[in-house]
Design an enzyme around this catalytic site. Structure first.
Site, PDB file in Angstrom:
ATOM      1  N   ILE A 156       0.891  -1.122  -0.013  1.00  0.00           N
ATOM      2  CA  ILE A 156      -0.137  -0.151   0.056  1.00  0.00           C
ATOM      3  C   ILE A 156       0.900   1.023   0.094  1.00  0.00           C
ATOM      4  O   ILE A 156       1.805   1.182   0.891  1.00  0.00           O
ATOM      5  CB  ILE A 156      -0.945  -0.023   1.203  1.00  0.00           C
ATOM      6  N   SER A 157       0.768   2.099  -1.031  1.00  0.00           N
ATOM      7  CA  SER A 157       1.649   3.142  -1.181  1.00  0.00           C
ATOM      8  C   SER A 157       1.553   4.363   0.088  1.00  0.00           C
ATOM      9  O   SER A 157       0.636   4.321   0.929  1.00  0.00           O
ATOM     10  CB  SER A 157       1.373   3.950  -2.515  1.00  0.00           C
ATOM     11  N   GLN A 158       2.872   4.867   0.073  1.00  0.00           N
ATOM     12  CA  GLN A 158       2.830   6.035   1.130  1.00  0.00           C
ATOM     13  C   GLN A 158       1.605   7.074   1.074  1.00  0.00           C
ATOM     14  O   GLN A 158       1.271   7.505  -0.112  1.00  0.00           O
ATOM     15  CB  GLN A 158       4.283   6.804   0.805  1.00  0.00           C
TER      16      GLN A 158
END
Ligand code: SAM
Length: 232
Positions: free
Chosen positions: A64-66
């Site tokens: 899950i991206s920043q």
């Protein structure tokens, strides 16, 4: 204090310190990040880190991206609320959930069935009804309901997949990280008068886009192995 109260406090801190202070000011975007509970999209064992300033593993070697990168990519789409948006790379479903509050309908494609089904279950649990999850190769887009006013690719490509440029509406925007194992540049592609043009935004680091117009494991891994030699 209940867990939900603590998560709400951490979420507010994330919005102010990681997103707003770094220059994302669109009130609709900030409100979407206040409303979507990020801890629902991470593995249970990592919930206490759900509002940290970085990516987290979600299984199948994916992330899950920043939060800031999700917010930046979202704001680059410049959504008003009546758009049909396509996302390639559902992953946890967090980006699609944010987009669902800002657009009319979100179509999101994931190549791993287990991630697609998990994201779909999360949307259902949270009552998000304007998201369609498709399991398949997102580099082919989803021509069934094209064109899209916004397309977002959340994995690294060597170049924009041609079907995605074809399925972009006139005046539409495609947000995509372009590059290789060593790093990518986030780009915004726009279509106007039948012509496509792009703008570089900033350096990013994503997992590879696979599929017909993505990186083959051999090409990406060859890059990985030659990493240091390439610098000499
Ligand atoms: N947007 C996601 C989120 O909010 O959690 C994060 C996405 S993760 C960085 C990239 C995702 O792209 C992975 O789940 C990966 O399996 C998926 N992916 C890679 N190539 C794909 C392809 N050709 N079609 C669909 N999904 C793909």
């Amino acid at each position: 204090m209940t867990d939900e109260t603590i998560f709400a406090e951490w979420r507010e801190a994330m919005v102010i310190e990681q997103i707003e202070r770094r220059g994302i000011r669109d009130p609709r975007v900030l409100e979407a990040f206040r409303r979507i509970p990020r801890h629902e999209f991470v593995p249970p064992a990592l919930r206490s880190r759900a509002y940290d300033d970085g990516p987290l593993p979600i299984g199948k070697g994916q992330t899950i991206s920043q939060p800031f990168i999700v917010a930046l990519m979202t704001s680059l789409l410049q959504l008003k609320g009546d758009e049909k948006v396509l996302e390639v790379g559902t992953g946890s479903g967090y980006q699609a959930a944010i987009l669902s509050l800002l657009a009319k309908w979100v179509y999101t494609i994931e190549r791993y069935d287990v991630l697609a089904r998990r994201a779909e279950a999360t949307f259902k649990r949270l009552g998000l009804k304007n998201i369609t999850v498709i399991c398949g190769d997102g580099t082919l887009g989803y021509p069934e309901v094209a064109p899209y006013q916004g397309i977002i690719v959340t994995a690294a490509a060597a170049a924009p997949p041609p079907p995605l440029l074809e399925q972009l509406d006139e005046g539409g925007r495609l947000v995509i990280p372009i590059g290789d194992y060593l790093g990518q540049i986030l780009q915004v592609w726009t279509k106007s008068g039948g012509r496509v043009d792009y703008e570089d935004i900033l350096p990013v680091s994503f997992v590879p886009l696979r599929g017909r117009y993505g990186w083959s494991p051999q090409a990406w891994e060859r890059y990985e192995e030659n990493d240091f030699e390439a610098d000499e």
